[in-house]
Design a protein around this motif. Structure first.
Motif, PDB file in Angstrom:
ATOM      1  N   SER A 214      37.900  44.401  46.032  1.00 13.87           N
ATOM      2  CA  SER A 214      38.988  44.921  46.847  1.00 13.87           C
ATOM      3  C   SER A 214      38.492  45.347  48.220  1.00 13.87           C
ATOM      4  O   SER A 214      39.263  45.382  49.180  1.00 13.87           O
TER       5      SER A 214
ATOM      6  N   CYS B 230      34.933  44.082  40.099  1.00  8.90           N
ATOM      7  CA  CYS B 230      36.376  43.966  40.303  1.00  8.90           C
ATOM      8  C   CYS B 230      36.820  44.865  41.457  1.00  8.90           C
ATOM      9  O   CYS B 230      37.492  44.417  42.393  1.00  8.90           O
ATOM     10  N   ALA B 231      36.465  46.141  41.392  1.00  2.00           N
ATOM     11  CA  ALA B 231      36.847  47.071  42.463  1.00  2.00           C
ATOM     12  C   ALA B 231      36.175  46.704  43.779  1.00  2.00           C
ATOM     13  O   ALA B 231      36.793  46.794  44.840  1.00  2.00           O
TER      14      ALA B 231
ATOM     15  N   VAL C 105      36.038  43.414  34.540  1.00  2.00           N
ATOM     16  CA  VAL C 105      35.917  44.774  34.023  1.00  2.00           C
ATOM     17  C   VAL C 105      34.852  45.576  34.767  1.00  2.00           C
ATOM     18  O   VAL C 105      35.040  46.768  35.024  1.00  2.00           O
TER      19      VAL C 105
ATOM     20  N   TYR D 272      45.060  44.150  42.417  1.00  2.00           N
ATOM     21  CA  TYR D 272      45.016  44.465  40.994  1.00  2.00           C
ATOM     22  C   TYR D 272      43.839  45.378  40.663  1.00  2.00           C
ATOM     23  O   TYR D 272      43.977  46.292  39.839  1.00  2.00           O
ATOM     24  N   CYS D 273      42.705  45.143  41.265  1.00  2.00           N
ATOM     25  CA  CYS D 273      41.496  45.911  40.938  1.00  2.00           C
ATOM     26  C   CYS D 273      41.491  47.306  41.546  1.00  2.00           C
ATOM     27  O   CYS D 273      40.500  48.031  41.458  1.00  2.00           O
ATOM     28  N   GLY D 274      42.575  47.701  42.179  1.00  2.00           N
ATOM     29  CA  GLY D 274      42.679  49.037  42.737  1.00  2.00           C
ATOM     30  C   GLY D 274      42.287  49.082  44.198  1.00  2.00           C
ATOM     31  O   GLY D 274      41.843  48.086  44.771  1.00  2.00           O
TER      32      GLY D 274
ATOM     33  N   ARG E 243      33.369  51.722  40.331  1.00  2.00           N
ATOM     34  CA  ARG E 243      34.527  51.985  39.477  1.00  2.00           C
ATOM     35  C   ARG E 243      34.770  50.808  38.529  1.00  2.00           C
ATOM     36  O   ARG E 243      34.890  49.664  38.956  1.00  2.00           O
ATOM     37  N   TRP E 244      34.837  51.117  37.237  1.00  2.00           N
ATOM     38  CA  TRP E 244      35.097  50.088  36.230  1.00  2.00           C
ATOM     39  C   TRP E 244      36.599  49.889  36.080  1.00  2.00           C
ATOM     40  O   TRP E 244      37.389  50.816  36.278  1.00  2.00           O
ATOM     41  N   ASN E 245      37.000  48.693  35.713  1.00  2.00           N
ATOM     42  CA  ASN E 245      38.409  48.397  35.458  1.00  2.00           C
ATOM     43  C   ASN E 245      38.672  48.521  33.963  1.00  2.00           C
ATOM     44  O   ASN E 245      38.245  47.675  33.176  1.00  2.00           O
TER      45      ASN E 245
ATOM     46  N   ASP F 272      41.631  48.540  32.386  1.00  2.00           N
ATOM     47  CA  ASP F 272      42.988  48.114  32.059  1.00  2.00           C
ATOM     48  C   ASP F 272      43.049  47.781  30.571  1.00  2.00           C
ATOM     49  O   ASP F 272      42.396  46.834  30.109  1.00  2.00           O
TER      50      ASP F 272
ATOM     51  N   ASP G  21      50.253  41.930  41.634  1.00  2.00           N
ATOM     52  CA  ASP G  21      49.490  41.648  40.413  1.00  2.00           C
ATOM     53  C   ASP G  21      49.840  40.273  39.852  1.00  2.00           C
ATOM     54  O   ASP G  21      48.970  39.553  39.346  1.00  2.00           O
TER      55      ASP G  21
END
Length: 240
Positions: A72, A68-69, A64, A11-13, A22-24, A26, A131
């Motif tokens: 991953s 989050c990224a 956010v 989900y976080c890329g 990198r900010w999320n 969404d 997701d």
């Protein structure tokens, strides 16, 4: 280990490169967080409102911010994310919620089973492939943890201390298992850690140490706080 050709779609890329923050953004997630924060600000008062707003800030950090990224790429970052969810945001939300929740033994067992279950390699890989499964993982972790902290808050001090120590042991035991495992077991991170200067096994060991020490210490600190209330100078007045 997984083939390099296998592409994970968390989900976080995709896993960021070293130094990529990198900010999320969404919009659905941000709208939901803003809406819940507004409800807390308008409906709650005093300490409950402060705890609720603090919980939402922690959730924003987890979902956010660049964490989050990063989760991953690194299982250790995912571990920090999960610890923030179950041992920081959850007790803050528990303090903001009204009412008294029961079922401490069941809540303690459920929280441990949910946390251990989602850290099984197959379940974890599924969460980083869909997701829907990702959000089921996050929701179940948070809800089971909020139930646990609510039940611990409502329980007597001896019962709460016992439950908190049990939760500490469950967290620490999983951390020990991951720390001393002879090989990396999380396929989504088979190659994503290398850009950050870690082998998959080193990343997994770092995650285990996070669970084993600082995460378990949060439950120990809560147990000591409840124990201090039981043994403190006001204890005699409460039992008189």
């Amino acid at each position: 280990m997984v083939s390099p050709a296998l592409t994970w779609a968390p989900y976080c890329g995709p896993a960021p490169d070293f130094g990529e923050w990198r900010w999320n953004l969404d919009p659905v997630l941000i709208l939901l967080l803003v809406a819940v924060t507004a409800v807390i600000g308008l409906r709650l008062q005093g300490q409950r409102r402060a705890l609720g707003l603090a919980a939402m800030a922690v959730l924003a950090i987890g979902f956010v911010s660049p964490l989050c990224a990063l989760s991953s790429a690194l299982f250790s970052a995912r571990t920090v994310h999960h610890v923030l969810l179950v041992a920081v945001a959850a007790p803050l939300l528990a303090g903001a919620l009204p009412g008294r929740f029961r079922g401490l033994v069941l809540a303690t067992a459920t929280q441990a089973l949910v946390f251990w279950g989602w850290h099984a390699p197959a379940a974890y890989a599924a969460a980083l492939s869909s997701d829907l499964v990702y959000w089921i993982m996050q929701a179940s972790l948070l809800v089971s943890a909020v139930w646990f902290w609510c039940a611990a808050r409502a329980a007597s001090a001896p019962a709460a201390v016992a439950a908190l120590l049990a939760a500490m042991l469950a967290m620490g035991l999983l951390g020990a298992v991951l720390t001393f495992a002879g090989q990396a077991v999380y396929e989504p991170h088979a190659y994503s850690t290398l850009a950050w200067g870690l082998t998959p096994l080193e990343d997994q060991q770092a995650a285990g140490l996070i669970m084993w020490a600082p995460a378990a210490a949060l439950y120990l600190a809560a147990a000591l706080w409840r124990l201090g209330g039981l043994l403190g100078p006001d204890a005699e007045a409460r039992t008189a």
